[in-house]
Design a protein around this motif. Structure first.
Motif, mmCIF file in Angstrom:
data_model
loop_
_atom_site.group_PDB
_atom_site.id
_atom_site.type_symbol
_atom_site.label_atom_id
_atom_site.label_comp_id
_atom_site.label_asym_id
_atom_site.label_seq_id
_atom_site.Cartn_x
_atom_site.Cartn_y
_atom_site.Cartn_z
ATOM 1 N N THR A 167 6.666 -8.111 -4.991
ATOM 2 C CA THR A 167 6.907 -7.147 -3.911
ATOM 3 C C THR A 167 5.759 -6.150 -3.827
ATOM 4 O OG1 THR A 167 9.308 -7.346 -4.189
ATOM 5 C CG2 THR A 167 8.510 -5.415 -2.995
ATOM 6 N N GLU A 168 5.308 -5.667 -4.993
ATOM 7 C CA GLU A 168 4.149 -4.759 -5.037
ATOM 8 C C GLU A 168 2.935 -5.415 -4.404
ATOM 9 O OE1 GLU A 168 5.147 -2.349 -9.213
ATOM 10 O OE2 GLU A 168 3.678 -3.951 -9.168
ATOM 11 N N GLU A 169 2.695 -6.650 -4.778
ATOM 12 C CA GLU A 169 1.498 -7.345 -4.295
ATOM 13 C C GLU A 169 1.561 -7.614 -2.789
ATOM 14 O OE1 GLU A 169 1.441 -10.862 -6.608
ATOM 15 O OE2 GLU A 169 0.669 -9.891 -8.419
ATOM 16 N N ILE A 170 2.696 -8.119 -2.327
ATOM 17 C CA ILE A 170 2.828 -8.511 -0.918
ATOM 18 C C ILE A 170 2.731 -7.303 0.009
ATOM 19 C CG2 ILE A 170 4.433 -9.449 0.808
ATOM 20 C CD1 ILE A 170 5.453 -11.320 -1.445
ATOM 21 N N PHE A 173 1.840 -2.022 -2.750
ATOM 22 C CA PHE A 173 2.236 -0.802 -3.448
ATOM 23 C C PHE A 173 1.836 -0.909 -4.915
ATOM 24 C CE2 PHE A 173 5.036 -0.609 0.234
ATOM 25 C CZ PHE A 173 4.946 0.734 0.576
ATOM 26 N N LYS A 174 1.555 0.218 -5.530
ATOM 27 C CA LYS A 174 1.156 0.221 -6.937
ATOM 28 C C LYS A 174 2.360 0.201 -7.871
ATOM 29 C CE LYS A 174 -3.162 2.756 -6.134
ATOM 30 N NZ LYS A 174 -3.907 4.009 -6.396
ATOM 31 N N ARG A 175 3.528 0.635 -7.350
ATOM 32 C CA ARG A 175 4.694 0.713 -8.229
ATOM 33 C C ARG A 175 5.959 0.406 -7.432
ATOM 34 N NH1 ARG A 175 5.034 6.083 -11.611
ATOM 35 N NH2 ARG A 175 4.877 6.952 -9.506
ATOM 36 N N CYS A 176 6.789 -0.463 -8.006
ATOM 37 C CA CYS A 176 8.074 -0.815 -7.406
ATOM 38 C C CYS A 176 9.122 -0.829 -8.519
ATOM 39 C CB CYS A 176 7.988 -2.182 -6.731
ATOM 40 S SG CYS A 176 9.538 -2.724 -5.997
ATOM 41 N N ASN A 236 4.989 11.310 -11.651
ATOM 42 C CA ASN A 236 3.771 11.588 -10.891
ATOM 43 C C ASN A 236 3.943 11.122 -9.446
ATOM 44 O OD1 ASN A 236 1.103 12.316 -10.276
ATOM 45 N ND2 ASN A 236 0.314 10.295 -10.847
ATOM 46 N N LEU A 237 4.965 11.680 -8.788
ATOM 47 C CA LEU A 237 5.299 11.261 -7.432
ATOM 48 C C LEU A 237 4.608 12.119 -6.385
ATOM 49 C CD1 LEU A 237 9.156 10.664 -7.668
ATOM 50 C CD2 LEU A 237 7.334 8.959 -7.758
ATOM 51 N N SER A 238 4.154 11.480 -5.338
ATOM 52 C CA SER A 238 3.745 12.198 -4.129
ATOM 53 C C SER A 238 4.609 11.612 -3.013
ATOM 54 C CB SER A 238 2.250 12.019 -3.852
ATOM 55 O OG SER A 238 1.918 10.645 -3.817
ATOM 56 N N SER A 239 4.074 10.710 -2.223
ATOM 57 C CA SER A 239 4.892 10.029 -1.223
ATOM 58 C C SER A 239 5.690 8.913 -1.891
ATOM 59 C CB SER A 239 4.005 9.439 -0.132
ATOM 60 O OG SER A 239 3.190 10.446 0.453
ATOM 61 N N ASP A 258 5.998 3.258 -4.330
ATOM 62 C CA ASP A 258 5.045 4.361 -4.163
ATOM 63 C C ASP A 258 3.668 3.935 -4.648
ATOM 64 O OD1 ASP A 258 4.673 6.280 -7.009
ATOM 65 O OD2 ASP A 258 6.041 4.588 -7.014
ATOM 66 N N GLN A 259 2.720 4.852 -4.552
ATOM 67 C CA GLN A 259 1.325 4.574 -4.915
ATOM 68 C C GLN A 259 0.901 5.364 -6.155
ATOM 69 O OE1 GLN A 259 0.155 2.115 -3.630
ATOM 70 N NE2 GLN A 259 0.561 1.929 -1.455
ATOM 71 N N GLN A 260 1.855 5.621 -7.042
ATOM 72 C CA GLN A 260 1.582 6.270 -8.330
ATOM 73 C C GLN A 260 0.773 7.558 -8.184
ATOM 74 O OE1 GLN A 260 -0.124 3.102 -10.779
ATOM 75 N NE2 GLN A 260 1.893 2.684 -11.618
ATOM 76 N N GLY A 261 1.301 8.472 -7.384
ATOM 77 C CA GLY A 261 0.677 9.788 -7.264
ATOM 78 C C GLY A 261 -0.161 9.978 -6.024
ATOM 79 N N ASP A 262 -0.518 8.891 -5.350
ATOM 80 C CA ASP A 262 -1.322 9.004 -4.128
ATOM 81 C C ASP A 262 -0.410 9.171 -2.912
ATOM 82 O OD1 ASP A 262 -3.660 8.695 -5.553
ATOM 83 O OD2 ASP A 262 -3.702 6.518 -5.289
ATOM 84 N N THR A 263 -0.783 10.084 -2.027
ATOM 85 C CA THR A 263 -0.035 10.291 -0.795
ATOM 86 C C THR A 263 -0.339 9.165 0.189
ATOM 87 O OG1 THR A 263 -0.152 12.691 -1.091
ATOM 88 C CG2 THR A 263 0.376 11.901 1.106
#
Length: 361
Positions: A167-170, A173-176, A236-239, A258-263
């Motif tokens: 799911t992350e790859e498709i 996203f960096k984190r699921c 380390n959450l942003s969006s 999410d993207q591990q801290g990136d908005t």
């Protein structure tokens, strides 16, 4: 203006039944709205009044909260009837207000009109198709098809780690993370994903996160106020995106991406596609398990697999060298190769990613 905010919310708190009833009568008597549109508008108007009741504790309407509410209920509003919503709710409020000769009648009507205009503007902005929307939609549909193909290959909860990685790859996203929910105890019973240890630290507190009471997909550009500060700092959450996992009204849990801290930004189109991901995972969890789970299609040699399993059991380089009849230098070389293949930064990440990929259990 804060005083008018509070007076407005207080008025709604006291007279919400009359305003709602008045709105429903006006809606039902409108010959220009068909049956399906009426049902959607009933849901939207009821949800709007419920939202105002929640805002009562803040003594004012939070701008971000209004934005997120519109986002979550955008599918309840018929696109062509956004102005109808505004007219019906304004007239209903005005009718009840006028009968009571309220001391702030003029100010409350002005505030009410501005609020309804803002709701309509936010709604139209959220549903607006992005540039090149046809190409974007086709791309999302291809991703959803790719996800569905992976889902067909999987079997039961034992393949969820693998499914989350794909799911992350498709969907890039960096984190699921999947948070499983126990409907009988009404609490979260576990988690699958790279941040399992952190989720365990939050155990007993996750249930109190406001977002989990919403039961609808939600994109938070900023995690406040729906996520506790402790969780924001720990993960380390942003969006972040929250997707409910449901099937036939049964809630199995939540998917967070999410993207591990990136908005980052998320369009309604993307959120709708991810909602379908949640629905399909719900159907997947509901179906009968059969056969053997799949393994992540990663090209590892027999020795690399052996070292991977020894790593997961906590063996040191020296111990692995003795067991594998290799030098410690060679063991370090194999570990380096595993880090490259698994895109890991250290030994801990090797084990974590291998678990999620279904390479070890």
């Amino acid at each position: 203006m804060k005083k008018i905010d509070f007076q407005y919310l207080l008025f709604y708190k006291i007279h919400r039944s009359e305003i709602l009833k008045n709105s429903m009568v006006r809606l039902e008597n409108n010959p220009e709205i068909d049956k399906e549109q009426k049902e959607k508008l009933r849901q939207f108007i009821s949800a709007f009044i419920a939202f105002l009741m929640i805002q009562m504790k803040n003594t004012k309407i939070e701008e971000d909260a209004l934005h997120y509410w519109v986002q979550m209920h955008s599918n309840d509003m018929p696109i062509t009837k956004s102005n109808t919503f505004q007219v019906i709710v304004f007239d209903s409020f005005k009718s009840v207000l006028s009968q009571l000769h309220h001391p702030y009648e003029e100010e409350l009507l002005l505030f009410h009109n501005e609020l309804l205009s803002k709701v309509t503007s936010l709604y139209l902005a959220w549903i607006e198709d992005p540039p090149n929307s046809i190409d974007i939609k086709q791309d999302y549909m291809k991703k959803l098809d790719a996800f569905s193909e992976i889902l067909i290959q999987c079997n039961g909860t034992e393949d969820l780690p693998y499914l989350l990685t794909r799911t992350e790859e498709i969907f890039s996203f960096k984190r699921c993370i999947f948070l499983s929910y126990n409907p009988w105890l009404k609490e979260f019973s576990g988690a699958i994903g790279e941040e399992l240890s952190k989720v365990q630290l939050m155990r007993g507190k996750i249930e109190s996160e406001p977002v989990f009471s919403l039961k609808k997909p939600l994109f938070l550009k900023k995690p406040d106020p729906y996520v506790q500060q402790a969780a924001i700092e720990l993960f380390n959450l942003s969006s972040i995106i929250f997707i409910p996992i449901t099937f036939e009204r049964q809630l199995y849990g939540w998917l967070t991406l999410d993207q591990q801290g990136d908005t980052f930004d998320c369009s309604k189109l993307q959120l709708d596609v991810l909602e379908q991901v949640g629905i399909r995972i719900g159907m997947y969890l509901a179906r009968k398990q059969m056969g053997v789970g799949v393994k992540y299609p990663l090209d590892l040699t027999e020795k690399e697999l052996g070292i991977l399993h020894l790593l997961s059991e906590g063996y040191s380089n020296k111990e692995m060298a003795e067991l594998m009849f290799l030098s410690e230098f060679t063991i370090r070389d194999y570990i380096q190769k595993l880090m490259i293949k698994l895109k890991a930064k250290n030994r801990t990440q090797i084990i974590s990613r291998a678990f999620r990929m279904g390479l070890i259990d």
